[in-house]
Write a protein that holds these residues in place. Structure first.
Motif, PDB file in Angstrom:
ATOM      1  N   LEU A 128       0.858  -1.183   0.209  1.00 42.32           N
ATOM      2  CA  LEU A 128       0.102  -0.013   0.074  1.00 42.32           C
ATOM      3  C   LEU A 128       0.876   1.300  -0.043  1.00 42.32           C
ATOM      4  CD1 LEU A 128      -2.698  -1.096   2.563  1.00 42.32           C
ATOM      5  CD2 LEU A 128      -3.069  -0.202   0.294  1.00 42.32           C
ATOM      6  N   LEU A 129       1.903   1.209   0.862  1.00 43.79           N
ATOM      7  CA  LEU A 129       2.789   2.500   0.947  1.00 43.79           C
ATOM      8  C   LEU A 129       3.545   2.552  -0.315  1.00 43.79           C
ATOM      9  CD1 LEU A 129       4.597   2.340   4.364  1.00 43.79           C
ATOM     10  CD2 LEU A 129       2.823   3.994   3.506  1.00 43.79           C
ATOM     11  N   GLU A 130       3.902   1.517  -1.305  1.00 41.82           N
ATOM     12  CA  GLU A 130       4.468   1.869  -2.561  1.00 41.82           C
ATOM     13  C   GLU A 130       3.435   2.455  -3.508  1.00 41.82           C
ATOM     14  OE1 GLU A 130       5.874  -1.868  -4.259  1.00 41.82           O
ATOM     15  OE2 GLU A 130       6.707  -2.800  -2.260  1.00 41.82           O
ATOM     16  N   PHE A 131       2.268   2.486  -3.312  1.00 37.82           N
ATOM     17  CA  PHE A 131       1.376   2.869  -4.136  1.00 37.82           C
ATOM     18  C   PHE A 131       1.013   4.286  -3.567  1.00 37.82           C
ATOM     19  CE2 PHE A 131       1.335  -1.142  -6.082  1.00 37.82           C
ATOM     20  CZ  PHE A 131       0.891  -1.185  -7.284  1.00 37.82           C
ATOM     21  N   GLY A 132       1.261   4.821  -2.629  1.00 36.61           N
ATOM     22  CA  GLY A 132       1.177   6.052  -1.882  1.00 36.61           C
ATOM     23  C   GLY A 132       0.190   6.024  -1.049  1.00 36.61           C
TER      24      GLY A 132
END
Length: 373
Positions: free
Chosen positions: A206-210
């Protein structure tokens, strides 16, 4: 085949993948390399894999080695734990035809697995799949009888501050094609604004996708510190006897957590909590739902998953493979139509200009002359 490079080693491939650098050699102890582990090594752009054990044991057709060799990463297989122990982190080694050298000294050797070898082993594994499936079914039924209390009201759901009532919940697990599926779900996330639940490494996805995870659920063995610090709420999955090894890590970061004691997998309790707190819809992404999935996780059955899905099925949508189901393709004819549509008003305005009209007349005369030639 000769490869010279520095090595990184770890008994847990998912931990190794986080720190290994481009062009290095991965030394692992991973029986039946799974898809997620293989993809993480491919993304790290490693040179070679040295495995202390069998990358394909033959129990079932695991896809990991196929992914590695398809990306030109050979595997030196089943070198043994003695070789694993002899090799040190950051050693510079040379590997030639399956033999491993350090400072000119032969450390050990293993079978070189290329595309041909991997394909042959996978074919043999398929021949064994019915035997493994029979065992898997028996194990699932046996444990389903023991664990049925988790859906019959015997399981205590911990109090949580996250308000699920009447909302959509997206549960993200680091499973098969999870990145592609998450990419395909961006419009849904932006429009519906579901509660975002990351199961262990799913929080980092999720963090990778912002996106910041609203809730992180898991035993905390594969989630980053950054993800833990970003979450609004953390739920540590504990054993049925109350032991929660992951809680210590959370507390060391100065964070608070809810402890959820339950059998089964962390993704099971993530979905069960959302259901019990009256989520309107639960969308599962990257979750494990078949025999191969569970065998790759080292589980011999899927009792808890079967039970949980049996209970929450009316509110569950499995988004696994959604990226394959719908792949947007802008066809050439649509692009051409857009260009014509955009040019039309420009041509109309231009035709009203005296200079443009003169140019058009000259072109017409030129065309007539050419046609007469």
């Amino acid at each position: 085949m000769r490869v010279e490079a520095r090595l990184k080693k770890d008994k847990k491939t998912k931990k190794l993948a986080k720190r290994i650098e481009h062009g290095e050699i991965a030394v692992i102890n991973h029986i039946d390399i799974d898809e997620v582990a293989a993809k993480s090594l491919v993304e790290a752009k490693i040179r070679l894999v040295i495995n202390a054990t069998e990358s394909i044991s033959g129990r079932y057709p695991n896809i990991g080695p196929t992914i590695l060799v398809s990306n030109n990463i050979l595997i030196v297989d089943n070198v043994g734990m003695d070789v694993f122990d002899k090799l040190n982190e950051d050693d510079f080694i040379a590997v030639e035809d399956g033999r491993i050298f350090r400072d000119g000294e032969l450390i050990g050797s293993g079978e070189v697995m290329d595309k041909f070898v991997v394909n042959e082993k996978i074919k043999k594994a398929y021949e064994n799949i019915e035997v493994e499936l029979d065992r898997f079914i028996d194990n699932t039924i046996e444990y389903a009888k023991k664990e049925k209390g988790m859906i019959l009201g015997d399981l205590e759901i911990p109090k949580m501050k996250t308000k699920y009532d009447g909302k959509h919940v997206l549960v993200v697990v680091r499973g098969h094609n999870y990145k592609d599926d998450l990419q395909a779900m961006i419009s849904y996330i932006e429009e519906v604004k579901p509660i975002l639940v990351g199961v262990d490494g799913g929080a980092d996805a999720l963090l990778e996708f912002g996106y910041k995870p609203d809730v992180i659920v898991g035993d905390m063995d594969s989630v980053s510190d950054d993800a833990l610090k970003s979450a609004n709420e953390i739920v540590v999955h504990a054993y049925t006897d109350g032991r929660a090894p992951g809680l210590k890590r959370v507390e060391e970061l100065g964070l608070e957590a809810v402890v959820f004691s339950a059998p089964g997998t962390s993704e099971d309790i993530a979905m069960l909590a959302a259901y019990e707190y009256n989520a309107k819809l639960i969308v599962a992404l990257g979750t494990h739902s078949n025999m191969i999935d569970f065998l790759e996780k080292g589980r011999k059955g899927m009792a808890s998953t079967f039970l949980v899905r049996l209970k929450i099925g009316s509110r569950l949508i499995d988004a696994r493979g959604v990226s394959i189901l719908y792949q947007s393709r802008l066809k050439i004819k649509y692009i051409f139509a857009l260009i014509i549509t955009a040019l039309f008003p420009i041509l109309i305005v231009a035709s009203l200009s005296p200079k443009v009209q003169t140019l058009i007349q000259l072109l017409q005369i030129k065309l007539r002359l050419l046609m007469k030639m």
